[in-house]
Design a protein around this motif. Sequence first.
Motif, PDB file in Angstrom:
ATOM      1  N   VAL A 118       0.751  -1.195  -0.065  1.00 20.55           N
ATOM      2  CA  VAL A 118      -0.053   0.239  -0.004  1.00 20.55           C
ATOM      3  C   VAL A 118       1.036   1.072   0.014  1.00 20.55           C
ATOM      4  N   ASP A 119       2.290   1.110  -0.131  1.00 15.87           N
ATOM      5  CA  ASP A 119       2.938   2.209   0.083  1.00 15.87           C
ATOM      6  C   ASP A 119       4.042   2.201  -1.111  1.00 15.87           C
ATOM      7  N   TYR A 120       4.018   3.732  -1.442  1.00 11.72           N
ATOM      8  CA  TYR A 120       5.276   3.859  -2.363  1.00 11.72           C
ATOM      9  C   TYR A 120       6.142   4.793  -1.773  1.00 11.72           C
ATOM     10  N   SER A 121       7.508   4.629  -2.175  1.00 12.96           N
ATOM     11  CA  SER A 121       8.583   5.488  -1.521  1.00 12.96           C
ATOM     12  C   SER A 121       9.171   6.074  -2.876  1.00 12.96           C
ATOM     13  N   VAL A 122      10.079   7.265  -2.662  1.00 11.75           N
ATOM     14  CA  VAL A 122      10.652   7.931  -3.894  1.00 11.75           C
ATOM     15  C   VAL A 122      12.121   7.741  -3.629  1.00 11.75           C
ATOM     16  N   GLY A 123      12.887   7.981  -4.493  1.00  9.63           N
ATOM     17  CA  GLY A 123      14.080   8.120  -4.522  1.00  9.63           C
ATOM     18  C   GLY A 123      14.619   9.373  -4.903  1.00  9.63           C
ATOM     19  N   ILE A 124      15.319  10.336  -4.220  1.00  8.26           N
ATOM     20  CA  ILE A 124      15.432  11.608  -4.558  1.00  8.26           C
ATOM     21  C   ILE A 124      16.881  12.113  -4.220  1.00  8.26           C
ATOM     22  N   GLU A 125      17.391  13.242  -4.842  1.00  5.28           N
ATOM     23  CA  GLU A 125      18.308  14.024  -4.315  1.00  5.28           C
ATOM     24  C   GLU A 125      17.749  15.137  -3.865  1.00  5.28           C
ATOM     25  N   ALA A 126      17.961  15.623  -2.626  1.00  6.46           N
ATOM     26  CA  ALA A 126      17.389  16.768  -2.032  1.00  6.46           C
ATOM     27  C   ALA A 126      18.513  18.073  -2.554  1.00  6.46           C
ATOM     28  N   GLN A 127      18.266  18.965  -3.430  1.00 10.63           N
ATOM     29  CA  GLN A 127      18.899  19.899  -3.918  1.00 10.63           C
ATOM     30  C   GLN A 127      18.961  21.115  -3.051  1.00 10.63           C
ATOM     31  N   SER A 128      17.820  21.566  -2.481  1.00 11.55           N
ATOM     32  CA  SER A 128      17.710  22.660  -1.855  1.00 11.55           C
ATOM     33  C   SER A 128      16.778  22.350  -0.466  1.00 11.55           C
ATOM     34  N   ARG A 129      17.627  22.494   0.737  1.00 10.49           N
ATOM     35  CA  ARG A 129      17.052  22.071   2.025  1.00 10.49           C
ATOM     36  C   ARG A 129      17.369  23.013   3.032  1.00 10.49           C
ATOM     37  N   SER A 130      16.482  23.088   4.138  1.00  5.18           N
ATOM     38  CA  SER A 130      16.973  23.803   5.424  1.00  5.18           C
ATOM     39  C   SER A 130      16.371  23.091   6.416  1.00  5.18           C
ATOM     40  N   PHE A 131      16.864  23.391   7.737  1.00  2.00           N
ATOM     41  CA  PHE A 131      16.271  22.578   8.995  1.00  2.00           C
ATOM     42  C   PHE A 131      15.538  23.650   9.746  1.00  2.00           C
ATOM     43  N   GLU A 132      14.482  23.065  10.468  1.00  2.00           N
ATOM     44  CA  GLU A 132      13.746  23.810  11.289  1.00  2.00           C
ATOM     45  C   GLU A 132      13.470  23.229  12.617  1.00  2.00           C
ATOM     46  N   LYS A 133      12.979  23.763  13.573  1.00  2.00           N
ATOM     47  CA  LYS A 133      12.247  23.009  14.719  1.00  2.00           C
ATOM     48  C   LYS A 133      10.972  23.144  14.707  1.00  2.00           C
ATOM     49  N   THR A 134      10.330  22.200  15.094  1.00  2.00           N
ATOM     50  CA  THR A 134       8.803  22.202  15.389  1.00  2.00           C
ATOM     51  C   THR A 134       8.698  22.707  16.563  1.00  2.00           C
ATOM     52  N   ALA A 135       7.165  22.770  16.822  1.00  2.00           N
ATOM     53  CA  ALA A 135       6.856  23.519  18.181  1.00  2.00           C
ATOM     54  C   ALA A 135       7.267  22.664  19.241  1.00  2.00           C
ATOM     55  N   ASP A 136       7.425  21.298  19.202  1.00  2.00           N
ATOM     56  CA  ASP A 136       7.658  20.467  20.301  1.00  2.00           C
ATOM     57  C   ASP A 136       9.518  20.302  20.343  1.00  2.00           C
ATOM     58  N   GLY A 137      10.176  21.023  19.446  1.00  2.00           N
ATOM     59  CA  GLY A 137      11.642  20.978  19.561  1.00  2.00           C
ATOM     60  C   GLY A 137      12.256  19.832  18.679  1.00  2.00           C
ATOM     61  N   VAL A 138      11.419  19.233  17.780  1.00  2.00           N
ATOM     62  CA  VAL A 138      12.102  18.337  16.897  1.00  2.00           C
ATOM     63  C   VAL A 138      12.545  18.956  15.550  1.00  2.00           C
TER      64      VAL A 138
END
Length: 150
Positions: A118-138
């Motif tokens: 029931v699941d698909y997954s995807v093969g990618i190269e992340a070309q533009s990314r950043s990092f953020e924290k969620t409200a609970d600090g993750v």
Amino acid sequence: MESRFFGGRVTKALGEVADRNGVPIGRCEGYFASWKLEDGPYPDLITPGAFAASIAEHKARGNRQVRVNWMHGRSPIGGAPIETVREDERGLFGVTEINLSTQRGAEAYSLAKQGVIVDYSVGIEAQSRSFEKTADGVEIRVISKARLYE
């Protein structure tokens, strides 16, 4: 390249087609990735528009299909015709054509029809990314541009 599950879901087995260039195929449709962080098991968020340039590149190069591999391996079992791959309000959508002449392809399609796969997954190269924290600090990775491989 990374192969990961980004909340993709097989939504429907569309049926078998007698012939694609002499090869019997089974068609499935669904989402290869979701825009919702909670749909995937990884702390990754793909933003709408992330795949637009990659889809356009595939079309410009004349790549007819994006490869579909068996269980993140290097064993192709079919492809997703690039003209069916698009972004919409839910995520990255496409139709896969599974080669029924291969043992793994026949097994995968049969299991998708049964509702076991029931699941698909995807093969990618992340070309533009950043990092953020969620409200609970993750800390999450936010992918705003990705090259689609499989």
